[in-house]
Design a protein around this motif. Structure first.
Motif, short mmCIF file in Angstrom:
data_model
loop_
_atom_site.label_atom_id
_atom_site.label_comp_id
_atom_site.label_asym_id
_atom_site.label_seq_id
_atom_site.Cartn_x
_atom_site.Cartn_y
_atom_site.Cartn_z
N LYS A 33 0.83 -1.17 -0.03
CA LYS A 33 0.08 -0.03 -0.07
C LYS A 33 0.94 1.18 0.16
O LYS A 33 1.94 1.19 0.60
N ASN A 34 0.52 2.19 -0.51
CA ASN A 34 1.05 3.60 -0.66
C ASN A 34 0.42 4.38 0.51
O ASN A 34 -0.15 3.84 1.17
N GLN A 35 1.01 5.60 0.62
CA GLN A 35 0.59 6.26 1.78
C GLN A 35 -0.56 6.65 1.96
O GLN A 35 -1.00 6.82 2.98
N LYS A 36 -1.47 6.42 0.60
CA LYS A 36 -2.83 6.90 0.88
C LYS A 36 -3.54 5.51 1.18
O LYS A 36 -4.80 5.80 1.02
N GLY A 37 -2.96 4.46 1.12
CA GLY A 37 -3.69 3.34 1.57
C GLY A 37 -4.03 2.67 0.09
O GLY A 37 -4.74 1.34 0.24
N VAL A 38 -3.53 2.92 -1.02
CA VAL A 38 -4.16 2.40 -2.21
C VAL A 38 -3.11 1.29 -2.52
O VAL A 38 -1.77 1.15 -2.52
N LEU A 39 -3.80 -0.17 -2.61
CA LEU A 39 -3.12 -1.49 -3.02
C LEU A 39 -2.43 -1.34 -4.34
O LEU A 39 -3.21 -1.09 -5.29
N GLY A 40 -1.36 -1.86 -4.32
CA GLY A 40 -0.59 -1.94 -5.73
C GLY A 40 0.44 -3.07 -5.78
O GLY A 40 0.57 -3.72 -4.77
N VAL A 41 1.17 -3.41 -6.87
CA VAL A 41 2.20 -4.43 -6.98
C VAL A 41 3.29 -3.79 -7.14
O VAL A 41 3.58 -2.84 -7.83
N VAL A 42 4.44 -4.35 -6.30
CA VAL A 42 5.88 -3.66 -6.42
C VAL A 42 6.50 -5.15 -6.73
O VAL A 42 6.64 -5.95 -6.09
N ASP A 43 7.67 -4.77 -7.64
CA ASP A 43 8.59 -5.80 -8.12
C ASP A 43 9.79 -5.39 -7.60
O ASP A 43 10.39 -4.29 -7.72
N GLY A 44 10.45 -6.34 -7.01
CA GLY A 44 12.00 -6.10 -6.48
C GLY A 44 12.99 -7.00 -6.46
O GLY A 44 12.62 -8.12 -6.94
N VAL A 45 14.11 -6.63 -6.61
CA VAL A 45 15.16 -7.69 -6.75
C VAL A 45 16.12 -7.35 -5.37
O VAL A 45 16.37 -6.33 -5.16
N HIS A 46 16.72 -8.25 -4.76
CA HIS A 46 17.89 -8.31 -3.84
C HIS A 46 19.05 -9.06 -4.08
O HIS A 46 18.76 -10.36 -4.36
N ILE A 47 20.28 -8.44 -4.17
CA ILE A 47 21.40 -9.30 -4.68
C ILE A 47 22.43 -9.20 -3.62
O ILE A 47 22.72 -8.29 -2.99
N LEU A 48 22.85 -10.72 -3.23
CA LEU A 48 24.03 -10.53 -2.10
C LEU A 48 24.97 -11.48 -2.69
O LEU A 48 24.95 -12.44 -3.26
N ARG A 49 26.39 -10.90 -2.67
CA ARG A 49 27.48 -11.87 -2.99
C ARG A 49 28.29 -11.94 -1.84
O ARG A 49 28.65 -11.06 -0.88
N ILE A 50 28.74 -13.33 -1.62
CA ILE A 50 29.42 -13.68 -0.30
C ILE A 50 30.58 -14.03 -0.70
O ILE A 50 30.69 -15.31 -1.60
N THR A 51 31.69 -13.75 -0.27
CA THR A 51 33.09 -14.04 -0.55
C THR A 51 33.69 -14.62 0.93
O THR A 51 33.00 -14.33 1.93
N PRO A 52 34.96 -15.12 0.85
CA PRO A 52 35.25 -15.63 2.25
C PRO A 52 35.59 -14.32 3.05
O PRO A 52 35.76 -14.32 4.35
N SER A 53 35.81 -13.10 2.40
CA SER A 53 36.31 -11.89 3.25
C SER A 53 35.46 -10.74 3.26
O SER A 53 35.69 -9.78 3.93
N TYR A 54 34.42 -10.83 2.41
CA TYR A 54 33.63 -9.63 2.32
C TYR A 54 32.03 -9.91 1.64
O TYR A 54 32.06 -10.90 1.06
N LEU A 55 31.11 -9.14 2.10
CA LEU A 55 29.85 -9.09 1.35
C LEU A 55 29.55 -7.88 0.72
O LEU A 55 29.98 -6.99 0.97
N VAL A 56 28.91 -7.98 -0.63
CA VAL A 56 28.36 -7.06 -1.39
C VAL A 56 26.88 -7.24 -1.30
O VAL A 56 26.41 -8.47 -1.86
N SER A 57 26.14 -6.15 -1.27
CA SER A 57 24.74 -6.29 -1.40
C SER A 57 24.07 -5.18 -2.29
O SER A 57 24.76 -4.03 -2.27
N MET A 58 22.94 -5.32 -3.05
CA MET A 58 22.28 -4.60 -3.73
C MET A 58 20.68 -4.47 -3.90
O MET A 58 20.61 -5.79 -4.11
N ASP A 59 19.85 -3.85 -3.86
CA ASP A 59 18.72 -3.66 -3.81
C ASP A 59 18.02 -2.76 -4.65
O ASP A 59 18.41 -1.79 -4.87
N MET A 60 16.89 -3.24 -5.73
CA MET A 60 16.30 -2.16 -6.52
C MET A 60 14.86 -2.49 -6.72
O MET A 60 14.48 -3.81 -6.85
N PRO A 61 13.89 -1.59 -6.25
CA PRO A 61 12.51 -1.81 -6.37
C PRO A 61 12.26 -1.41 -7.91
O PRO A 61 12.85 -0.54 -8.49
#
Length: 91
Positions: A33-61
């Protein structure tokens, strides 16, 4: 601008293994729902890269009206960007 989660419509998950770690790509369609309470559909992606020494993440709606081909192309570019990150230390 606020988007308030209501429920998931669809979830998908891909795993990419290589010699430098693992990249996880999660996609979701959710009812929200948006701020006015109107229902809608949101598409999103979440990316996570895992290595032995660090993590990288990125999100996008995405607007649900964005063409699927455009979203898929952007996600490919995002995966390439996340996988191109390397930590360098100074001597």
């Amino acid at each position: 601008m606020g988007i308030f989660f209501v429920s998931f419509k669809k979830l998908s998950f891909d795993r990419i293994d290589n010699d430098q770690g693992t990249t996880l790509v999660g996609r979701q369609l959710e009812n929200a729902k948006n701020q006015k309470g109107v229902l809608g559909v949101v598409d999103g992606v979440h990316i996570l890269r895992i290595t032995p020494s660090y993590l990288v993440s990125m999100d996008m709606p995405f607007f649900s009206t964005a063409p699927k081909e455009a979203r898929d192309d952007i996600i490919k570019d995002m995966v390439n960007l996340v996988e191109s990150v390397h930590v360098m230390t100074s001597p």
